[in-house]
Design a protein around this motif. Sequence first.
Motif, PDB file in Angstrom:
ATOM      1  N   ILE A   1       3.084  -1.420  10.347  1.00 32.96           N
ATOM      2  CA  ILE A   1       3.986  -2.357  10.042  1.00 32.96           C
ATOM      3  C   ILE A   1       5.099  -2.256   8.441  1.00 32.96           C
ATOM      4  O   ILE A   1       5.724  -1.514   8.247  1.00 32.96           O
ATOM      5  CB  ILE A   1       4.444  -3.412  11.173  1.00 32.96           C
ATOM      6  N   GLY A   2       3.438  -2.575   7.700  1.00 29.23           N
ATOM      7  CA  GLY A   2       4.208  -3.346   6.774  1.00 29.23           C
ATOM      8  C   GLY A   2       3.583  -2.045   5.908  1.00 29.23           C
ATOM      9  O   GLY A   2       5.309  -1.811   4.644  1.00 29.23           O
ATOM     10  N   ASN A   3       3.352  -1.019   5.866  1.00 26.88           N
ATOM     11  CA  ASN A   3       3.822   0.232   5.388  1.00 26.88           C
ATOM     12  C   ASN A   3       4.481   1.078   5.616  1.00 26.88           C
ATOM     13  O   ASN A   3       5.139   1.608   4.633  1.00 26.88           O
ATOM     14  CB  ASN A   3       1.970   0.944   5.356  1.00 26.88           C
ATOM     15  N   ILE A   4       5.431   0.797   6.317  1.00 27.45           N
ATOM     16  CA  ILE A   4       6.396   2.104   7.131  1.00 27.45           C
ATOM     17  C   ILE A   4       7.201   1.118   6.350  1.00 27.45           C
ATOM     18  O   ILE A   4       8.107   2.094   5.637  1.00 27.45           O
ATOM     19  CB  ILE A   4       6.548   1.438   8.980  1.00 27.45           C
ATOM     20  N   PHE A   5       7.726   0.120   5.851  1.00 25.96           N
ATOM     21  CA  PHE A   5       8.797  -1.020   5.380  1.00 25.96           C
ATOM     22  C   PHE A   5       8.479  -0.682   3.524  1.00 25.96           C
ATOM     23  O   PHE A   5       9.411  -0.253   3.188  1.00 25.96           O
ATOM     24  CB  PHE A   5       9.016  -2.178   5.692  1.00 25.96           C
ATOM     25  N   GLY A   6       6.789  -0.442   3.321  1.00 26.78           N
ATOM     26  CA  GLY A   6       6.693  -0.393   1.867  1.00 26.78           C
ATOM     27  C   GLY A   6       7.315   0.751   1.865  1.00 26.78           C
ATOM     28  O   GLY A   6       7.281   0.526   0.677  1.00 26.78           O
ATOM     29  N   THR A   7       7.235   1.593   2.799  1.00 25.69           N
ATOM     30  CA  THR A   7       7.790   2.874   2.104  1.00 25.69           C
ATOM     31  C   THR A   7       9.047   3.668   1.762  1.00 25.69           C
ATOM     32  O   THR A   7       9.636   3.971   0.966  1.00 25.69           O
ATOM     33  CB  THR A   7       7.211   4.518   2.807  1.00 25.69           C
TER      34      THR A   7
ATOM     35  N   MET B   1       0.623  -1.160   0.274  1.00 28.46           N
ATOM     36  CA  MET B   1      -0.263  -0.199   0.599  1.00 28.46           C
ATOM     37  C   MET B   1       0.846   1.771  -0.155  1.00 28.46           C
ATOM     38  O   MET B   1       1.290   1.543   0.827  1.00 28.46           O
ATOM     39  CB  MET B   1      -0.959  -0.273   1.335  1.00 28.46           C
ATOM     40  N   PRO B   2       0.410   2.051  -0.851  1.00 32.08           N
ATOM     41  CA  PRO B   2       1.558   3.335  -1.113  1.00 32.08           C
ATOM     42  C   PRO B   2       0.784   4.271  -0.083  1.00 32.08           C
ATOM     43  O   PRO B   2       1.536   4.970   0.978  1.00 32.08           O
ATOM     44  CB  PRO B   2       1.251   4.285  -2.480  1.00 32.08           C
ATOM     45  N   LYS B   3      -0.119   4.404   0.960  1.00 32.84           N
ATOM     46  CA  LYS B   3      -0.659   5.027   1.424  1.00 32.84           C
ATOM     47  C   LYS B   3      -1.564   4.491   2.633  1.00 32.84           C
ATOM     48  O   LYS B   3      -2.660   3.979   1.688  1.00 32.84           O
ATOM     49  CB  LYS B   3      -1.384   6.257   0.871  1.00 32.84           C
ATOM     50  N   ILE B   4      -1.642   3.994   3.636  1.00 30.80           N
ATOM     51  CA  ILE B   4      -2.517   3.350   4.206  1.00 30.80           C
ATOM     52  C   ILE B   4      -3.838   5.040   5.296  1.00 30.80           C
ATOM     53  O   ILE B   4      -2.861   5.531   5.222  1.00 30.80           O
ATOM     54  CB  ILE B   4      -2.163   1.851   5.397  1.00 30.80           C
ATOM     55  N   THR B   5      -5.053   3.793   4.990  1.00 32.42           N
ATOM     56  CA  THR B   5      -5.568   4.531   5.407  1.00 32.42           C
ATOM     57  C   THR B   5      -6.503   4.108   6.838  1.00 32.42           C
ATOM     58  O   THR B   5      -6.822   2.858   6.792  1.00 32.42           O
ATOM     59  CB  THR B   5      -7.658   5.212   4.503  1.00 32.42           C
ATOM     60  N   LEU B   6      -7.285   4.749   7.949  1.00 30.15           N
ATOM     61  CA  LEU B   6      -8.383   4.290   8.849  1.00 30.15           C
ATOM     62  C   LEU B   6      -8.900   2.916   8.195  1.00 30.15           C
ATOM     63  O   LEU B   6      -9.132   2.056   8.271  1.00 30.15           O
ATOM     64  CB  LEU B   6      -8.515   4.833   9.688  1.00 30.15           C
ATOM     65  N   LYS B   7      -9.667   3.018   7.004  1.00 29.18           N
ATOM     66  CA  LYS B   7     -10.338   2.202   6.246  1.00 29.18           C
ATOM     67  C   LYS B   7      -9.623   1.051   5.540  1.00 29.18           C
ATOM     68  O   LYS B   7     -10.692  -0.038   6.067  1.00 29.18           O
ATOM     69  CB  LYS B   7     -11.367   3.122   4.945  1.00 29.18           C
ATOM     70  N   LYS B   8      -8.718   1.163   5.100  1.00 29.48           N
ATOM     71  CA  LYS B   8      -7.704   0.058   4.852  1.00 29.48           C
ATOM     72  C   LYS B   8      -7.769  -1.116   5.043  1.00 29.48           C
ATOM     73  O   LYS B   8      -7.983  -2.224   5.712  1.00 29.48           O
ATOM     74  CB  LYS B   8      -7.280  -0.315   3.711  1.00 29.48           C
ATOM     75  N   THR B   9      -6.815  -0.335   6.809  1.00 30.57           N
ATOM     76  CA  THR B   9      -6.650  -0.945   8.537  1.00 30.57           C
ATOM     77  C   THR B   9      -8.116  -1.469   8.700  1.00 30.57           C
ATOM     78  O   THR B   9      -7.443  -3.081   8.689  1.00 30.57           O
ATOM     79  CB  THR B   9      -6.515   0.152   9.340  1.00 30.57           C
ATOM     80  N   LEU B  10      -8.597  -1.762   8.628  1.00 29.08           N
ATOM     81  CA  LEU B  10      -9.748  -1.787   9.150  1.00 29.08           C
ATOM     82  C   LEU B  10     -10.500  -2.777   8.251  1.00 29.08           C
ATOM     83  O   LEU B  10     -11.159  -3.852   8.912  1.00 29.08           O
ATOM     84  CB  LEU B  10     -11.299  -1.271   9.327  1.00 29.08           C
TER      85      LEU B  10
END
Length: 186
Positions: free
Chosen positions: A151-157, A28-37
Amino acid sequence: MGLLELFILAVGLSMDAFAVSVCKGLAMPKITLKKTLIVGIWFGGFQALMPALGYLLGVQFRDKITAIDHWIAFILLGLIGANMIKEACSGECEQENDSLDFRTMLLLAVATSIDALAVGITFAFLNVHLLWAVSFIGVTTFTLSAIGVKIGNIFGTRYKSKAELAGGIILIVLGCKILLEHLGIL
């Protein structure tokens, strides 16, 4: 089954979903609360649903389900992982890699919760309050899956081009691990 045992069981069952959530976050290039949920609800919901179904199936299907659960998880995770690797090597658009569509999430949720079905069958033989147990498992998985996306998004960026490749490899390794554990090799 005590609270500590249930907690250990819930964390153990949620580790597959956590690993896949990390992979989703990587893509994910950008996570949102909706995607996380969405990720948390799919994985937490299936981790709660599968033991309940397993409990209801009980003894009559025990041998049939436990005999193939590892193969189902292995095949689903292998196919999804291979597809992720293919997409990473083909240089396809990033937006396709972070898909949370029904089909993708259903396959991932089933693949990561198939062991929970077998656990539910064992619940039929134990003194377990089913509603409490499946709720606890679902909430634990939901929480760890949401954390995994972040966690994945932090590493993905930081590692954009290799994120999908790593996610695919992780899924394939996870599928192999499940298979080898059930075959008694690990």
